[in-house]
Design a protein around this motif. Structure first.
Motif, PDB file in Angstrom:
ATOM      1  N   GLU A  65     -12.970  11.680  10.171  1.00 52.63           N
ATOM      2  CA  GLU A  65     -13.897  12.455  11.008  1.00 52.63           C
ATOM      3  C   GLU A  65     -13.455  12.445  12.463  1.00 52.63           C
ATOM      4  N   GLN A  66     -12.980  11.302  12.934  1.00 50.21           N
ATOM      5  CA  GLN A  66     -12.519  11.199  14.316  1.00 50.21           C
ATOM      6  C   GLN A  66     -11.122  11.795  14.488  1.00 50.21           C
ATOM      7  N   ALA A  67     -10.292  11.685  13.444  1.00 45.67           N
ATOM      8  CA  ALA A  67      -8.901  12.126  13.552  1.00 45.67           C
ATOM      9  C   ALA A  67      -8.726  13.627  13.371  1.00 45.67           C
ATOM     10  N   ALA A  68      -9.673  14.289  12.711  1.00 48.87           N
ATOM     11  CA  ALA A  68      -9.551  15.726  12.457  1.00 48.87           C
ATOM     12  C   ALA A  68      -9.251  16.466  13.754  1.00 48.87           C
ATOM     13  N   SER A  69      -8.366  17.446  13.668  1.00 45.61           N
ATOM     14  CA  SER A  69      -7.893  18.078  14.898  1.00 45.61           C
ATOM     15  C   SER A  69      -7.661  19.574  14.699  1.00 45.61           C
ATOM     16  N   ALA A  70      -7.844  20.318  15.789  1.00 45.07           N
ATOM     17  CA  ALA A  70      -7.487  21.727  15.822  1.00 45.07           C
ATOM     18  C   ALA A  70      -6.262  21.942  16.713  1.00 45.07           C
ATOM     19  N   ASP A  71      -5.533  20.866  17.001  1.00 47.73           N
ATOM     20  CA  ASP A  71      -4.297  20.950  17.770  1.00 47.73           C
ATOM     21  C   ASP A  71      -3.154  21.257  16.804  1.00 47.73           C
ATOM     22  N   PRO A  72      -2.581  22.458  16.836  1.00 53.21           N
ATOM     23  CA  PRO A  72      -1.546  22.810  15.868  1.00 53.21           C
ATOM     24  C   PRO A  72      -0.372  21.841  15.833  1.00 53.21           C
ATOM     25  N   ALA A  73       0.033  21.326  16.987  1.00 56.20           N
ATOM     26  CA  ALA A  73       1.171  20.409  17.020  1.00 56.20           C
ATOM     27  C   ALA A  73       0.848  19.103  16.291  1.00 56.20           C
ATOM     28  N   ARG A  74      -0.349  18.585  16.518  1.00 54.49           N
ATOM     29  CA  ARG A  74      -0.737  17.347  15.845  1.00 54.49           C
ATOM     30  C   ARG A  74      -0.882  17.571  14.346  1.00 54.49           C
ATOM     31  N   VAL A  75      -1.486  18.690  13.979  1.00 56.29           N
ATOM     32  CA  VAL A  75      -1.665  18.991  12.562  1.00 56.29           C
ATOM     33  C   VAL A  75      -0.316  19.087  11.862  1.00 56.29           C
ATOM     34  N   ALA A  76       0.655  19.691  12.495  1.00 54.08           N
ATOM     35  CA  ALA A  76       1.970  19.868  11.879  1.00 54.08           C
ATOM     36  C   ALA A  76       2.614  18.537  11.532  1.00 54.08           C
ATOM     37  N   THR A  77       2.376  17.503  12.346  1.00 48.03           N
ATOM     38  CA  THR A  77       3.027  16.215  12.083  1.00 48.03           C
ATOM     39  C   THR A  77       2.541  15.587  10.785  1.00 48.03           C
ATOM     40  N   TRP A  78       1.308  15.859  10.364  1.00 48.23           N
ATOM     41  CA  TRP A  78       0.781  15.243   9.146  1.00 48.23           C
ATOM     42  C   TRP A  78       1.507  15.731   7.894  1.00 48.23           C
ATOM     43  N   TRP A  79       2.016  16.946   7.932  1.00 43.08           N
ATOM     44  CA  TRP A  79       2.662  17.526   6.737  1.00 43.08           C
ATOM     45  C   TRP A  79       4.185  17.435   6.803  1.00 43.08           C
ATOM     46  N   ARG A  80       4.708  16.641   7.742  1.00 45.00           N
ATOM     47  CA  ARG A  80       6.150  16.592   7.908  1.00 45.00           C
ATOM     48  C   ARG A  80       6.835  15.920   6.720  1.00 45.00           C
ATOM     49  N   SER A  81       6.213  14.898   6.148  1.00 46.23           N
ATOM     50  CA  SER A  81       6.899  14.136   5.101  1.00 46.23           C
ATOM     51  C   SER A  81       6.156  14.071   3.783  1.00 46.23           C
ATOM     52  N   ARG A  82       4.873  14.480   3.755  1.00 42.27           N
ATOM     53  CA  ARG A  82       4.105  14.357   2.504  1.00 42.27           C
ATOM     54  C   ARG A  82       3.314  15.628   2.215  1.00 42.27           C
ATOM     55  N   PRO A  83       3.146  15.942   0.925  1.00 42.74           N
ATOM     56  CA  PRO A  83       2.423  17.159   0.530  1.00 42.74           C
ATOM     57  C   PRO A  83       0.912  16.949   0.510  1.00 42.74           C
ATOM     58  N   HIS A  84       0.351  16.663   1.671  1.00 40.73           N
ATOM     59  CA  HIS A  84      -1.081  16.426   1.762  1.00 40.73           C
ATOM     60  C   HIS A  84      -1.881  17.667   1.355  1.00 40.73           C
ATOM     61  N   GLY A  85      -3.063  17.433   0.778  1.00 38.89           N
ATOM     62  CA  GLY A  85      -4.010  18.519   0.641  1.00 38.89           C
ATOM     63  C   GLY A  85      -4.503  18.916   2.019  1.00 38.89           C
ATOM     64  N   VAL A  86      -4.998  20.143   2.132  1.00 40.44           N
ATOM     65  CA  VAL A  86      -5.515  20.643   3.413  1.00 40.44           C
ATOM     66  C   VAL A  86      -7.039  20.582   3.344  1.00 40.44           C
ATOM     67  N   LEU A  87      -7.635  19.696   4.119  1.00 38.62           N
ATOM     68  CA  LEU A  87      -9.079  19.526   4.126  1.00 38.62           C
ATOM     69  C   LEU A  87      -9.658  20.026   5.452  1.00 38.62           C
ATOM     70  N   LEU A  88     -10.794  20.699   5.370  1.00 29.98           N
ATOM     71  CA  LEU A  88     -11.461  21.227   6.556  1.00 29.98           C
ATOM     72  C   LEU A  88     -12.828  20.567   6.698  1.00 29.98           C
ATOM     73  N   PRO A  89     -13.057  19.785   7.752  1.00 28.57           N
ATOM     74  CA  PRO A  89     -14.380  19.199   7.974  1.00 28.57           C
ATOM     75  C   PRO A  89     -15.417  20.299   8.187  1.00 28.57           C
ATOM     76  N   THR A  90     -16.596  20.094   7.652  1.00 29.41           N
ATOM     77  CA  THR A  90     -17.682  21.070   7.829  1.00 29.41           C
ATOM     78  C   THR A  90     -18.670  20.574   8.878  1.00 29.41           C
ATOM     79  N   GLY A  91     -19.542  21.482   9.307  1.00 30.10           N
ATOM     80  CA  GLY A  91     -20.502  21.123  10.343  1.00 30.10           C
ATOM     81  C   GLY A  91     -19.915  21.196  11.736  1.00 30.10           C
ATOM     82  N   ARG A  92     -18.720  21.762  11.846  1.00 26.68           N
ATOM     83  CA  ARG A  92     -18.066  21.901  13.151  1.00 26.68           C
ATOM     84  C   ARG A  92     -17.856  23.390  13.444  1.00 26.68           C
ATOM     85  N   ALA A  93     -16.720  23.941  13.044  1.00 17.07           N
ATOM     86  CA  ALA A  93     -16.507  25.375  13.236  1.00 17.07           C
ATOM     87  C   ALA A  93     -17.378  26.192  12.297  1.00 17.07           C
TER      88      ALA A  93
END
Length: 223
Positions: A65-93
């Motif tokens: 909840e605290q780490a979720a980000s809309a910073d494209p550069a930060r988001v890109a780093t999470w998928w650099r080495s692992r095939p993470h699922g893409v999760l979208l927190p609700t109650g925000r946007a």
């Protein structure tokens, strides 16, 4: 963090890994906060956290909840080495109204001819298990008619959804109405809720407001 769980993570082609990262970055670029999900390994998900008992789809980060980000550069780093699922927190946007496939199709057809026009037609995603998710403007609770109706689930603060192109054991999450088709606009929650109420009543579902004082709800029917 990951120890020896890496070899068990589902193999994805380089193209699919790139697609996950590219789509996650696109969501972030439109102001939707993103958090990485656990990686699919055969029929379960692994996040790399020691002793994590969750085998279903879940956030890879304990403090998601605290780490979720809309910073494209930060988001890109999470998928650099692992095939993470893409999760979208609700109650925000946005908030999400989750319904069954049968109800979802009925409501989507109704919204296509809604008097409010394009303003009521927002993004809608579909899970491979048949759950339909209507993205709406955040902050509005369920109407009293839907508050105790098990056919509708509202995802608000503290929740999240798996977004396309996340892969689940049953298949890939997809868009029924992509954000681009909706011009990245979100409909008013109550306009969509009104359409849900109409669809439920048309199907013969008795809602709370339809009951006379002292009446009990009718037995719930599966969808």
């Amino acid at each position: 963090m990951w120890g020896n769980v890496g070899p068990r993570v589902a193999h994805l082609s380089p193209l699919e890994r790139v697609r996950l990262r590219r789509v996650a970055v696109r969501y972030a670029g439109h102001g939707w906060e993103v958090t990485p999900g656990a990686c699919l390994a055969n029929s379960r998900f692994v996040c790399g956290r020691a002793g994590c008992p969750t085998v279903g789809c879940h956030p890879a980060l304990e403090n998601w909840e605290q780490a979720a980000s809309a910073d494209p550069a930060r988001v890109a780093t999470w998928w650099r080495s692992r095939p993470h699922g893409v999760l979208l927190p609700t109650g925000r946007a946005f908030d999400v109204l989750e319904v069954s496939a049968h109800l979802g199709r009925h409501v989507l057809d109704a919204l296509a001819t809604h008097p409010a026009g394009f303003g009521v037609r927002g993004p809608v995603l579909v899970t491979p298990t048949g759950r339909w998710m209507f993205l709406v403007r955040p902050g509005d609770p369920l109407r009293p008619e839907l508050e105790h109706c098990f056919h509708v689930v509202r995802h608000g603060p503290g929740s999240w959804i798996a977004a396309p192109p996340t892969r689940l054991p049953e298949g890939i999450v997809r868009w029924a109405v992509a954000p681009e088709q909706a011009r990245w606009q979100l409909p008013d929650s109550y306009l969509v809720q009104n359409a849900l109420i109409d669809a439920l009543r048309a199907a013969g579902v008795t809602l709370t407001s339809d009951l006379l004082p002292g009446q009990l709800p009718l037995p719930r029917r599966g969808w």
